[in-house]
Design an enzyme around this catalytic site. Structure first.
Site, mmCIF file in Angstrom:
data_model
loop_
_atom_site.group_PDB
_atom_site.id
_atom_site.type_symbol
_atom_site.label_atom_id
_atom_site.label_comp_id
_atom_site.label_asym_id
_atom_site.label_seq_id
_atom_site.Cartn_x
_atom_site.Cartn_y
_atom_site.Cartn_z
ATOM 1 N N ASP A 91 0.662 -1.288 0.246
ATOM 2 C CA ASP A 91 -0.296 0.098 -0.043
ATOM 3 C C ASP A 91 0.767 1.457 0.155
ATOM 4 O OD1 ASP A 91 -2.934 0.584 2.021
ATOM 5 O OD2 ASP A 91 -2.052 1.726 -0.390
ATOM 6 N N SER A 92 0.565 1.975 -0.332
ATOM 7 C CA SER A 92 1.275 3.565 -0.870
ATOM 8 C C SER A 92 1.154 4.428 0.728
ATOM 9 C CB SER A 92 0.894 4.427 -1.783
ATOM 10 O OG SER A 92 -0.981 4.110 -0.828
ATOM 11 N N GLY A 93 0.699 4.396 1.386
ATOM 12 C CA GLY A 93 1.187 4.938 2.778
ATOM 13 C C GLY A 93 0.357 5.586 2.408
ATOM 14 N N GLY A 94 -0.856 6.328 1.917
ATOM 15 C CA GLY A 94 -1.645 7.668 2.193
ATOM 16 C C GLY A 94 -2.272 7.117 3.388
ATOM 17 N N ASP A 145 -2.923 8.200 -3.119
ATOM 18 C CA ASP A 145 -3.990 8.565 -2.246
ATOM 19 C C ASP A 145 -4.052 8.982 -1.006
ATOM 20 O OD1 ASP A 145 -4.576 6.470 -1.554
ATOM 21 O OD2 ASP A 145 -6.427 5.976 -1.543
ATOM 22 N N GLN A 188 -11.718 6.840 -5.712
ATOM 23 C CA GLN A 188 -12.391 7.775 -4.236
ATOM 24 C C GLN A 188 -13.531 7.844 -5.042
ATOM 25 O OE1 GLN A 188 -10.764 7.376 -1.378
ATOM 26 N NE2 GLN A 188 -8.808 6.597 -2.254
ATOM 27 N N ASP A 265 -7.630 -7.565 0.935
ATOM 28 C CA ASP A 265 -6.895 -7.638 1.766
ATOM 29 C C ASP A 265 -7.342 -7.107 3.151
ATOM 30 O OD1 ASP A 265 -6.265 -4.244 2.014
ATOM 31 O OD2 ASP A 265 -5.128 -4.623 3.477
ATOM 32 N N CYS A 303 -12.617 -27.692 9.575
ATOM 33 C CA CYS A 303 -10.673 -26.926 9.096
ATOM 34 C C CYS A 303 -9.967 -27.913 8.735
ATOM 35 C CB CYS A 303 -10.177 -25.985 10.222
ATOM 36 S SG CYS A 303 -9.398 -25.206 9.692
ATOM 37 N N CYS A 305 -6.830 -26.922 8.645
ATOM 38 C CA CYS A 305 -5.996 -26.926 9.269
ATOM 39 C C CYS A 305 -5.286 -27.654 10.281
ATOM 40 C CB CYS A 305 -5.862 -25.376 9.714
ATOM 41 S SG CYS A 305 -6.347 -25.317 11.752
ATOM 42 N N CYS A 308 -6.540 -26.914 13.501
ATOM 43 C CA CYS A 308 -7.888 -28.402 13.937
ATOM 44 C C CYS A 308 -7.696 -29.590 14.455
ATOM 45 C CB CYS A 308 -9.176 -27.412 13.022
ATOM 46 S SG CYS A 308 -9.151 -26.363 13.151
ATOM 47 N N HIS A 334 -4.950 -20.377 12.432
ATOM 48 C CA HIS A 334 -6.440 -20.835 11.967
ATOM 49 C C HIS A 334 -6.570 -20.394 10.740
ATOM 50 C CE1 HIS A 334 -9.744 -22.199 12.515
ATOM 51 N NE2 HIS A 334 -10.354 -21.397 12.272
HETATM 52 C C1 LIG Z 1 -10.083 -0.925 6.540
HETATM 53 N N1 LIG Z 1 -10.239 -0.293 5.541
HETATM 54 C C2 LIG Z 1 -9.419 0.234 4.924
HETATM 55 N N2 LIG Z 1 -8.862 0.302 4.988
HETATM 56 C C3 LIG Z 1 -8.172 1.190 3.457
HETATM 57 C C4 LIG Z 1 -6.706 1.082 3.486
HETATM 58 C C5 LIG Z 1 -5.750 0.267 3.635
HETATM 59 C C6 LIG Z 1 -5.991 -1.257 2.659
HETATM 60 N N3 LIG Z 1 -4.715 -2.157 3.035
HETATM 61 C C7 LIG Z 1 -3.271 -1.862 4.179
HETATM 62 C C8 LIG Z 1 -2.836 -1.949 5.198
HETATM 63 C C9 LIG Z 1 -3.116 -0.902 5.915
HETATM 64 C C10 LIG Z 1 -2.537 -1.090 7.610
HETATM 65 C C11 LIG Z 1 -3.154 -1.851 8.464
HETATM 66 C C12 LIG Z 1 -2.273 -3.547 6.957
HETATM 67 C C13 LIG Z 1 -0.733 -3.247 7.211
HETATM 68 C C14 LIG Z 1 -1.227 -1.805 6.771
HETATM 69 C C15 LIG Z 1 -1.278 -0.654 7.746
HETATM 70 C C16 LIG Z 1 -1.329 -1.512 5.090
HETATM 71 C C17 LIG Z 1 -2.856 -3.574 6.181
HETATM 72 C C18 LIG Z 1 -6.331 2.121 1.685
HETATM 73 N N4 LIG Z 1 -5.480 2.149 0.928
HETATM 74 C C19 LIG Z 1 -5.123 3.205 0.280
HETATM 75 N N5 LIG Z 1 -4.290 3.364 -0.271
HETATM 76 N N6 LIG Z 1 -6.363 4.272 0.485
HETATM 77 C C20 LIG Z 1 -7.117 3.144 0.839
HETATM 78 O O1 LIG Z 1 -8.672 4.575 0.235
HETATM 79 C C21 LIG Z 1 -7.947 3.093 1.690
HETATM 80 C C22 LIG Z 1 -9.431 2.421 2.338
HETATM 81 C C23 LIG Z 1 -9.219 1.496 3.543
HETATM 82 N N7 LIG Z 1 -10.267 1.356 3.715
HETATM 83 ZN ZN LIG Z 2 -8.346 -24.398 11.269
#
Ligand SMILES: CNc1nc2c(CCNC[C@]34C[C@H]5C[C@H](C[C@H](C5)C3)C4)c3nc(N)[nH]c(=O)c3cc2[nH]1
Ligand SMILES: [Zn+2]
Length: 371
Positions: A91-94, A145, A188, A265, A303, A305, A308, A334
């Site tokens: 994921d890009s960090g935003g 984003d 978005q 994810d 299950c 796994c 289990c 699990h």
């Molecule tokens: C839960 N709802 C939700 N998630 C979202 C994420 C993160 C996806 N998971 C990556 C992530 C996020 C955190 C927790 C883990 C590890 C790491 C930091 C990367 C999964 C999102 N990521 C981006 N770039 N943009 C979104 O609009 C967005 C919307 C979301 N709505």
């Molecule tokens: Zn199991």
């Protein structure tokens, strides 16, 4: 197109496909276990692979702060660093900046924030995010984003989406095309169908290897989430994968697959596993509950796994009460297997043209309760 996606079967708008990356193929619909700080918490990489997971998720925000993207690159990139030879999506960090860091400022150029690790100041731009994901050697890079906060009035959501689209153009310009590597755009538009359409058409015009639906699973509820998926899918290219970010619980995933989503994810199976929540076909149980203390049965008799197969609920209950580290490890293994078994069931159901029947079976079993 540098990331080949093939569609193998279709059932309504649902697809069974395969995404080919430089580090291997990903069968879709796919669930991506989360590996926040270059580890799927509590799991050896071999165990993650044994659950059936083919692709895992890394993260720009965490790894840029610690140990640093250049450090990971100098140690061979994320695959070598964490000993995961398969595909990785980062994921890009935003999203994380907005949810984890304090003292943050957003402007046209990017986001300025202080690290939640040591308070150091950072400036993350679309170009730097792409560069970090390149240094990590991610097979799938996500556009930088802004996940529009929920709720947001339409004009605010429109302004936020327009900025994310301008950032997406900068990401596309900064991304180095390589065979087996790709860049996904992120739709978005909050809960407004016309904004979702505008964002989808904007990204489609720019052209990406895949399209994520962002800005959902932020508290809008399942019904609204499904409506926004329905408002978006028709405006995305059919020959590219779609990734619903941050989703979700099993029934969210089933409903989203029925509406055309290919990749997911979610922290649920891992994070909730560490707190004692176990997924079963009949819903979830919390193993810390006293009613499990003397129960010789496995978490889920259906299950396959190793947990289990070899461990009783009573033992898992004991491990959690004793705060033994093996407890979260076993429950994580699990839960990840439970999710991968669900995904294999969805892929098989699409191939057999019986997805709606499968979805009804999952929903009925979950409603039966009494576990
Ligand atoms: C839960 N709802 C939700 N998630 C979202 C994420 C993160 C996806 N998971 C990556 C992530 C996020 C955190 C927790 C883990 C590890 C790491 C930091 C990367 C999964 C999102 N990521 C981006 N770039 N943009 C979104 O609009 C967005 C919307 C979301 N709505
Ligand atoms: Zn199991």
């Amino acid at each position: 197109m540098t990331l080949r996606y093939e569609r193998l079967a279709q059932d309504g708008v649902a697809r069974r496909g395969r995404l080919h990356t430089a580090h291997g193929a990903v069968n879709t619909p796919a669930f991506m276990p989360v590996g926040t700080a270059a580890t799927v918490k509590g799991m050896w990489p071999e165990q993650v692979k044994a659950t059936g997971a083919e692709i895992i998720l890394g993260n720009t925000y965490h790894l840029m702060l610690r140990p640093g993207a250049e450090r990971v690159a100098s140690l061979g990139g994320l695959h070598k660093f964490m000993n995961w030879p398969g595909p990785i999506l980062t994921d890009s960090g935003g999203f994380q900046v907005m949810s984890l860091s304090e003292l943050r400022k957003i402007d046209e150029d990017g986001v300025t924030f202080r690290s939640h690790v040591d308070g150091s100041k950072h400036h993350l731009t679309p170009e730097r995010s792409i560069e970090i994901q390149h240094l990590l050697d991610a097979n799938v890079t996500m556009a930088f984003d802004e996940c529009t906060p929920f709720p947001a009035e339409a004009p605010v959501a429109a302004e936020s989406m327009h900025r994310s689209m301008r950032w997406a153009e900068r990401c596309k310009a900064a991304f180095k095309d390589r065979p087996g590597y790709g860049l996904f755009g992120i739709v978005q538009g909050s809960v407004y169908p016309e904004l979702r359409r505008e964002s989808s058409e904007w990204l489609t015009r720019i052209g990406y290897d895949g399209y994520a639906i962002g800005g959902l699973a932020v508290g809008e509820g399942q019904e609204m989430m499904f409506r926004m998926i329905e408002a978006t899918i028709p405006f995305l290219p059919e020959d590219r994968p779609r990734y619903l970010m941050g989703v979700g619980r099993p029934l969210d995933i089933v409903g989203a697959v029925q509406r055309g989503i290919d990749m997911f994810d979610c922290v649920m199976p891992t994070r909730s596993g560490r707190t004692g929540q176990a997924f079963t076909r009949r819903g979830t149980i919390n193993i810390r509950n006293a009613r499990h203390a003397h129960d010789p049965r496995p978490i889920d008799a259906d299950c396959s796994c190793p947990v289990c197969r070899d461990y009783a609920r009573g033992y898992l209950h004991h491990l959690f009460k004793a705060e033994e580290m093996l407890g979260p490890m076993l429950l994580t293994a699990h839960n990840l297997q439970h999710y991968q078994t669900l995904m294999a069931g969805l892929r098989g159901a699409i191939e057999a043209g019986r997805l709606d029947a499968f979805a009804a079976e999952v929903a009925e079993a979950e409603s039966r309760g009494d576990i």
